[in-house]
Motif scaffolding. Sequence first.
Motif, PDB file in Angstrom:
ATOM      1  N   GLN A   1     -12.515  14.547   1.960  1.00 58.83           N
ATOM      2  CA  GLN A   1     -11.110  14.942   1.927  1.00 58.83           C
ATOM      3  C   GLN A   1     -10.873  16.090   0.951  1.00 58.83           C
ATOM      4  O   GLN A   1     -10.163  17.052   1.258  1.00 58.83           O
TER       5      GLN A   1
ATOM      6  N   ARG B   1      -8.697   8.941 -10.266  1.00 55.06           N
ATOM      7  CA  ARG B   1      -7.700   9.871  -9.729  1.00 55.06           C
ATOM      8  C   ARG B   1      -7.639  11.159 -10.539  1.00 55.06           C
ATOM      9  O   ARG B   1      -7.474  12.244  -9.979  1.00 55.06           O
TER      10      ARG B   1
ATOM     11  N   GLN C   1      -3.233  13.052  -4.740  1.00 57.55           N
ATOM     12  CA  GLN C   1      -3.877  12.191  -5.724  1.00 57.55           C
ATOM     13  C   GLN C   1      -2.918  11.134  -6.266  1.00 57.55           C
ATOM     14  O   GLN C   1      -3.340  10.030  -6.614  1.00 57.55           O
TER      15      GLN C   1
ATOM     16  N   SER D   1      -2.970   8.108  -4.102  1.00 59.84           N
ATOM     17  CA  SER D   1      -4.236   7.389  -4.042  1.00 59.84           C
ATOM     18  C   SER D   1      -4.113   6.043  -4.751  1.00 59.84           C
ATOM     19  O   SER D   1      -3.336   5.883  -5.698  1.00 59.84           O
ATOM     20  N   HIS D   2      -4.893   5.052  -4.276  1.00 63.46           N
ATOM     21  CA  HIS D   2      -4.899   3.719  -4.867  1.00 63.46           C
ATOM     22  C   HIS D   2      -6.115   3.500  -5.759  1.00 63.46           C
ATOM     23  O   HIS D   2      -6.428   2.361  -6.103  1.00 63.46           O
TER      24      HIS D   2
END
Length: 376
Positions: A197, A248, A238, A241-242
């Motif tokens: 990604q 991150r 970002q 994001s988890h």
Amino acid sequence: MTDQPYQGYDGYDGYDPYRQQPAPQGWPQQQPYDDPQAAQPYTQQWQGQTWETQAQPPVAPPAEETAYMPSQGAGAAYGGYQEPGWGGTQAPAHAQTPAPAQAPAQTPPSDGSEPGYGPATVAGNARITDAQRARLEGRSPIIEPGVQPAGLTALLGLLLAGAAAIGPYALVVPLVALQAVTAAGWFRLNGMWPARQGIALAFAGALTADVALLASGRTPAAILGTLGVWVLLALVLQLRSHADPDERMYGLMATVASAALAIVASGYLASHGDAVTVGAASVAVAVLVRALPLPTPASVAASLLAAAGAGALAGALTGLGSAGALLGAGAAVCALIGHRAASYDYPSRFVHFTAGVALPLAAAAPAVYLLGRALV
């Protein structure tokens, strides 16, 4: 319930609390005693003391359970506590907790095998990296790409120089290849692989900058606009994001840096064609000379001189003249910085053939644009 009539009403044979009952089988018949000493064999007696009058020293726990407990003063120990009226004494010396033994430092294997894991500790013991192992063994964590990546860099630089002499649309073909290798190599250089990604996002930003440059008549403002939009886009992605906060942050920094390098490489498309020809040819010569087996100071000096000579030669062919030597030397300085970045922290072979190939040319793009505008 039974049908028998209740017995004991007339001649009451029920329970009489004042009537002496027969003793159970196996127990001696109780007799009234006038003498207290005569009843002593049948009275309950306590065996031993009924109260502890001396404080016992505490039992020391095992050493592995207290290896990481903070040391306490003597007044905090139980044995040193004097309770009034109880006869407590100071705990003996042998009851003190022994000091933990110092764990030996883990020595990484020097035979080139995969490093293992050391003993478990409270703070953790992560597996050492190749750079840390090189430092422990007295070796440098800096490994330069070598001759083969330098040859690929020189080939790509010559393709850029030749395409720039043809026209901007011909320059797009080797430029797109340079931007793709830059995006992939930077992520791998930072230890993030696979990061599809992030690589796709950086490469998409580079393509957007190329399209914006061609659509705006090669205006450099398109590069700055694309760079700002892509930094904001990377930040938003970002934040969604988890992953862990540290991951991150690493991903954000790698994505922003990769996109910035790939987008900045579009500066070749915004530069004058003659400047691109001189700069790319100078970078190709500088990287080849830098790969020669020479001491580092001598190699750097020789590469800069060779780049200046190549710039002067290319400037004579393109019309820049002697100004091409200055442009070639400036592009070579930026290229050597990118070459050094691709050599840092014990990189792998994949890093050498991606970041080691692309970073010298990508880092030289701003110098080519700025010096080209000043000299042409």
